[in-house]
Structures are given as C-alpha cells and as structure tokens.
Design an enzyme around this catalytic site. Structure first.
Site, short mmCIF file in Angstrom:
data_model
loop_
_atom_site.label_atom_id
_atom_site.label_comp_id
_atom_site.label_asym_id
_atom_site.label_seq_id
_atom_site.Cartn_x
_atom_site.Cartn_y
_atom_site.Cartn_z
CG ASP A 44 -8.22 9.67 -24.09
OD1 ASP A 44 -7.27 8.99 -24.22
OD2 ASP A 44 -9.51 9.43 -23.73
NE ARG A 104 -7.31 -3.66 -19.08
CZ ARG A 104 -7.14 -4.13 -20.38
NH1 ARG A 104 -6.57 -4.89 -20.95
NH2 ARG A 104 -8.13 -3.80 -21.21
CB THR A 133 -4.72 3.17 -22.00
OG1 THR A 133 -4.42 3.34 -23.62
CG2 THR A 133 -6.14 3.50 -21.64
CE1 TYR A 164 -4.15 0.83 -0.31
CE2 TYR A 164 -4.26 -1.56 0.62
CZ TYR A 164 -4.96 -0.41 0.05
OH TYR A 164 -6.27 -0.56 -0.47
#
Ligand SMILES: *Cc1c(COP(=O)(O)O)cnc(C)c1O
Length: 418
Positions: free
Chosen positions: A197, A232, A223, A51
């Site tokens: 984008d 991904r 992406t 984390y």
C-alpha cells in the site's frame, strides 16, 4: 462572476474562504497536496454526469465512447509510470482500493499481517474498528522498540509462525524507507501474497526516489491525491495473473459506477507525473523533508527513528513536554497545519497522542526549498516550546501569513502551474 457565486453564494463563499486558508497557511499534513489547475479542471468536468459501470468495451450503459477513451488513457499512463502488468483506475479512495484488494485475495477469516495502526499502519490494515479488522484475522506486526524502524528478521519469524495469506507493507506514519524486496522474500518463503500500500509514497516511487514495490508485490494499492498530486482517488496495480480477480473485486465486487470525472483527473495527474519536472519535484520533497528534520532536531525536538528517509517526519512531542493534540492546536493557531499522530508505544490515547506528523509534499508544490524548511522548523519549535503563549502564536501567525502569500499555490494562485 462564476455560476456558483451567482447561484449559490453560500457555498461559493465557503469555497472562497477555504481557498484563502490554503493560500495563507503552511500545509504540513503529510497526506495532503495541491492538485494542478489541469487536474482540478478535469475532475470538475462533465464526466461527473456519466454512468459507466463495467470496463472499457464492456459497459452496462450506452454513450461510453469517451469514458472508454479516458479510462484507457489513465490505465496506459499508470502502467507506463509504475511499470506494472495491470492497472485498475476505478477505486474511489484508498480504503476502497484496499477493500477490493483483500476481496480479490482472501476470504473472511483468513490471516493477514499488517503494521498496527498505533505504530504507523493504516485503519484498513486491520484496525478492529474498521471492516478489515472485523472481516479478517489480522496479525499485527510492530516496529522495533529501540530503533523505531521495521525489524525484517522479526517480521520474518512472525510470518513463518502465523502463515498469513497476505502481508501488507506500506504505511501512513512511517518516516523510513521500506524494503519491499525483503518483504517480497518473506512473502515467498511463507506462501503469502505481498500487498504493498504505497499511498503515501507513490509520488516518490513514480520518480525513483523510493524503491518500487511493483517487482516484488502481487498487488499494489495507492491513493492518487497524496505525494502523487492527483485527484482524490486510488489505483490498484497487479501482476497479470491477479488482473481478473482485481477487476472483479472492484466492480461488481465492492463498487458501482466508476467516478469518470476523477478518472479523467487521474489520467491528467499520471501524465504530469511522467514529465521530467515531476522527478525534480519528488526529489525536492525528500531534500526538503531532510532539511525540515534537521531544523527540528537543531531546535531540540526528538524525531521518531531519529529522522526521515522520505517525505514524512514524526515528532515526539514528549521532548517538549506536551501532547500531540496540544501541539496540533497551538500550530493551527499559528497558521501551521499538521496532524497529531500516535508514536510507537504511545502512552496517550489515539485522540490525544504524543506525536505530530509533518510532511513536505504540499510546501514543495509551492516551490519551497531547504531555506524555507529551516524557517518553518524555527516557527514550529518556537510555538511548541511556548504553546500557551498567545503573543507567540499571534506573532508567528502574522509572519507565516506574510511568508506563505509569497509562494504560488498550484491550482489556486498559479492557474497554469503544475
Ligand atoms: C491515505 C491512506 C489510505 C486511505 O486512503 P483514503 O483515500 O483516505 O481512503 C490507505 N492506506 C494508506 C497507507 C494511506 O496512507
């Protein structure tokens, strides 16, 4: 025997079958690619366990020395690759990157211009079923009816009339070059921020095969798993003055703990994209798309806008009298994987569609060249002209399987390949 196959043969068996599918089929989905063995290894690493809410040097948990190092490395490489002022490597996917970008720039109800979904825009560019269309006042622009390409003069008129705070440029199903410089001029003239984008074309931009939006846009989202061939996930680039707003919008604005394993994979992928070989790869994607388009045109198919400038082709299936759905299914039965897609001014529903979207990033990663694209085009034409012919599908499937197995797949049959 791997730990997985020993402890969970069910899941291991499914993954093995997927691996076989990826080797034996011709992958023509324009948004897919094969990440390298190195990217897969980093993404499947022990960073899964950590984390790291916050940013490097400002974390909410202890034990983040290595997280800081790998995130800083990913940022440095992203900045070097795209020559931007600021990078945030935490967005978990393209949709989240866009959500954070809007969150940083506008308030609910504000006006944004984006290409409508049925003309090639993305869900997150204002579709009414998506958060974007529900939270913001999207004014959709369209492509020109005749040329099926962006009409910058018409977009300018619309922008001056509707005075958006943000103009979104960058698409999921647009086969032509995008003039980000012209979008930048329009944004400046109407007082909007240009948000690019570049999810689909990021690999081409990184390699100089497509104009970069970075000099013209306040915010660039992308992406990392499409033509950029990483894990991904996603990335947001911005000008220095937007840096703080973007970082706050990602965390704590829209996300919790960053996926450190994916960030490690992004660092590897950006490193790969900085190598000279990646330039050759991206160039080959474009050359291959042109060859595939030529083969399809020779076979009598109509292509939206008449061809392609990038990695992507949109076939008008009306030219062979079938729907996109029928085309997609017939090709799947032949080992050729594509997706149905609306075409501009489509008369069919979004589930059936009249179009078929094809892209060359994945096949190019297998080392294929224009000769292989010509063979692929011939198979596609054969199947689409006889989509109900069981014999045709079966013959093509066998030929495709034999052919595909001859080409190594990065990360699968080519363990050290990139
Ligand atoms: C793929 C894509 C996205 C969304 O990416 P996900 O990772 O699937 O959420 C956003 N915008 C564009 C233009 C895309 O092509």
């Amino acid at each position: 025997m791997s730990a997985l196959s020993q402890r969970d043969p069910d899941v291991a068996g499914i993954i093995e079958a997927e691996r076989t599918r990826q080797v034996e089929c011709l992958e023509l989905i324009a948004s897919e690619n094969y990440a390298s063995a190195a990217v897969l290894e980093a993404t499947g690493s022990v960073f899964t366990n950590k984390y790291a809410e916050g940013y490097s040097g400002k974390r909410y948990y202890a034990g983040n020395q290595q997280s800081d190092r790998v995130e800083t490395l990913a940022i440095d490489r992203a900045l070097q690759l795209f020559k931007a002022d600021h990078a945030n490597v935490q967005p978990t996917s393209g949709a989240e990157a866009n959500m954070a970008a809007y969150f940083a720039m506008v308030q609910p109800g504000d006006t944004i211009m984006g290409l409508s979904l049925d003309q090639g825009g993305h869900l997150t560019h204002g579709s009414p079923v998506n958060f974007s269309g529900r939270l913001y006042n999207f004014v959709p622009y369209t492509v020109d009816r005749e040329s099926e390409t962006l009409d910058m003069a018409a977009i300018r008129v619309m922008a001056l009339e509707t005075k958006p705070k943000v103009i979104v440029a960058g698409y999921t199903a647009y086969p032509r070059a995008i003039d980000f410089a012209a979008f930048g001029e329009i944004a400046k003239e109407c007082g909007a921020v240009l948000m690019a984008d570049m999810s689909h074309i990021a690999g081409l931009v990184a390699a100089g095969e497509h104009q970069s939006p970075v000099p013209y846009a306040g915010v660039v989202t992308t992406t990392t798993h499409k033509s950029l061939r990483g894990p991904r996930g996603a990335l947001i680039l911005s000008t220095g003055d937007m840096a703080e707003a973007i970082d706050k919008a990602v965390f704590p604005g829209t996300q919790g703990g960053p996926h450190m394993h994916t960030i490690a994979g992004k660092a590897v992928a950006f490193g790969e994209a900085l190598k000279p070989e990646f330039k050759d790869y991206a160039h080959q994607i474009v050359v291959n798309a042109a060859a595939l388009a030529e083969g399809l045109l020779e076979g009598g198919l109509r292509l939206v806008s008449g061809g392609t400038d990038n990695h992507l082709i949109l076939v008008d299936c009306n030219s062979v009298g079938i729907s996109g759905l029928k085309a997609q299914n017939a090709l799947q039965g032949s080992g050729i994987i594509t997706n149905k897609n609306t075409i501009p001014n489509d008369q069919r529903s979004p589930f059936v569609t009249s179009g078929l979207r094809l892209g060359t990033p994945a096949l190019t990663s297998r080392g294929m060249r224009p000769d292989e694209m010509k063979r692929t085009a011939a198979w596609i034409c054969r199947v689409l002209k006889d989509p109900d012919g069981d014999g045709v599908r079966e013959t093509v499937r066998q030929e495709v399987g034999e052919f595909a197995r001859m080409y190594p797949v990065p990360g699968i049959t080519d363990a050290v390949g990139v």
